[in-house]
Design a protein around this motif. Structure first.
Motif, short mmCIF file in Angstrom:
data_model
loop_
_atom_site.label_atom_id
_atom_site.label_comp_id
_atom_site.label_asym_id
_atom_site.label_seq_id
_atom_site.Cartn_x
_atom_site.Cartn_y
_atom_site.Cartn_z
N LYS A 1 29.22 8.29 -50.43
CA LYS A 1 29.35 9.37 -51.56
C LYS A 1 28.63 8.70 -52.70
O LYS A 1 27.97 9.29 -53.59
CB LYS A 1 30.66 9.59 -51.65
CG LYS A 1 30.87 10.62 -52.76
CD LYS A 1 32.10 11.27 -52.58
CE LYS A 1 33.51 10.06 -52.72
NZ LYS A 1 34.76 10.54 -52.89
N PHE A 2 29.07 7.26 -53.12
CA PHE A 2 28.63 6.92 -54.37
C PHE A 2 27.02 6.54 -54.19
O PHE A 2 26.23 7.05 -55.25
CB PHE A 2 29.18 5.41 -54.52
CG PHE A 2 28.83 4.86 -55.96
CD1 PHE A 2 29.65 5.03 -56.96
CD2 PHE A 2 27.42 3.89 -55.95
CE1 PHE A 2 29.06 4.31 -57.95
CE2 PHE A 2 27.13 3.33 -57.12
CZ PHE A 2 27.64 3.47 -58.02
N LYS B 1 28.09 15.41 -58.21
CA LYS B 1 29.42 16.02 -57.58
C LYS B 1 29.51 17.39 -57.46
O LYS B 1 30.04 17.72 -56.55
CB LYS B 1 30.56 15.35 -58.58
CG LYS B 1 30.81 13.95 -58.64
CD LYS B 1 31.89 13.46 -59.52
CE LYS B 1 33.08 14.28 -59.18
NZ LYS B 1 34.32 13.82 -60.29
N LYS C 1 33.14 5.76 -46.22
CA LYS C 1 32.80 7.33 -46.79
C LYS C 1 32.58 7.37 -48.50
O LYS C 1 31.80 7.92 -48.92
CB LYS C 1 33.86 8.02 -46.38
CG LYS C 1 33.87 8.38 -44.87
CD LYS C 1 35.06 9.40 -44.38
CE LYS C 1 35.04 9.73 -43.03
NZ LYS C 1 36.29 10.50 -42.89
N THR C 2 33.52 6.39 -49.01
CA THR C 2 33.18 6.21 -50.51
C THR C 2 31.96 5.60 -50.92
O THR C 2 31.21 6.15 -51.88
CB THR C 2 34.58 5.55 -51.12
OG1 THR C 2 35.44 6.51 -51.07
CG2 THR C 2 34.32 5.46 -52.62
N ASN C 3 31.58 4.72 -50.27
CA ASN C 3 30.24 3.89 -50.32
C ASN C 3 29.04 5.07 -50.33
O ASN C 3 28.21 4.99 -51.06
CB ASN C 3 30.03 2.78 -49.43
CG ASN C 3 31.06 1.71 -49.60
OD1 ASN C 3 31.51 1.29 -50.66
ND2 ASN C 3 31.34 0.96 -48.46
#
Length: 257
Positions: free
Chosen positions: A217-218, A252, A213-215
């Motif tokens: 998002k980035f 963001k 999920k962080t990947n």
């Protein structure tokens, strides 16, 4: 006939036809299908993470096709058939759920996992609790599975605070080795990751899902920066770090609106 059985029977019939009549399907072997199966598994994973249930249904079908395909090839070589695959699965499910199909008691998910590990060692011939963890699993998933496995036989921390203390301890050891430019930095970095994965397990977070999920998002935020550079007829390499940071913050902010 049960609609589920009818649909499965149709799939088996189609598989028979494909192996008999289609040049591509006739050429396939266990080895030729293996990488395709891995690809299908990742496509299913993408659908699950993206909560795309239409794609999830499709990808489950693709995986089911592969299972039937392997069984058909095995049947042709007189190794086993789909009926044996299913019967063995049924037997295993019954054996590993004595709290449902027997007189044992397991009232929590933790108790069920502990029961499974005992059954694997005592009734299924596993020589090691960790014997069922595939060597080729990605390291992040493997670490999580290792920790789940040993937890199932009682080798675990008592509470979350103890695990967090271990994370802090490993971070301190890493900082010490980094300051000394030691050749042990890689080992200590691995220990930090292992401790964090354990901490995630205690928080009921799947670390692979969290990182993916962080990947995503980035990637989404960085591609916003690229988009803004294109809008201003510039390359991203023409942007200053301050400009990229400003666009990053815009990305963001748009996520919260």
């Amino acid at each position: 006939m049960d609609e589920r059985l009818e649909a499965f029977q149709q799939l088996l019939n189609i598989m028979d036809d494909l192996r008999a009549k289609c040049p591509w399907d006739r050429e396939q072997t266990f080895d030729s299908l293996r990488c395709l199966t891995i690809e299908e598994t990742y496509e299913l994973s993408d659908a699950i993470v993206g909560k795309n249930y239409d794609d999830m249904c499709k990808e489950l079908g693709d995986l089911l096709l592969h299972i039937v395909f392997y069984a058909k090839i095995a049947e042709e070589h007189q190794l086993f058939d789909i009926a044996k695959v299913i019967r063995q699965l049924n037997d295993k499910l019954v054996r590993r759920h004595p709290h449902i199909y027997g007189d044992a008691e397991s009232n929590t998910a933790s108790e069920v996992r502990q029961s499974w590990e005992k059954i694997k060692l005592q009734k299924e011939g596993n020589r090691s609790v960790l014997g069922g963890v595939p060597q080729s699993l990605p390291a992040l998933i493997k670490a999580f599975r290792i920790q789940e496995k040993v937890s199932g036989v009682g080798f675990d921390w008592d509470n979350t605070s103890q695990v967090w203390e271990k994370v802090q301890e490993e971070l301190q050891e890493l900082q010490t080795e980094v300051a000394a430019h030691s050749d042990k930095m890689e080992d200590e970095f691995g220990d930090v990751l292992f401790a964090l994965i354990n901490y995630a397990r205690f928080l009921h977070i799947t670390p692979e899902d969290a990182l993916e999920k962080t990947n995503r998002k980035f990637i989404k935020r960085f591609q916003y920066i690229e988009k803004q550079a294109n809008i201003s007829n510039r390359k991203i390499t023409d942007l200053s770090l301050e400009e990229m940071e400003a666009y990053w913050q815009e990305a963001k902010l748009s996520e919260t609106l």
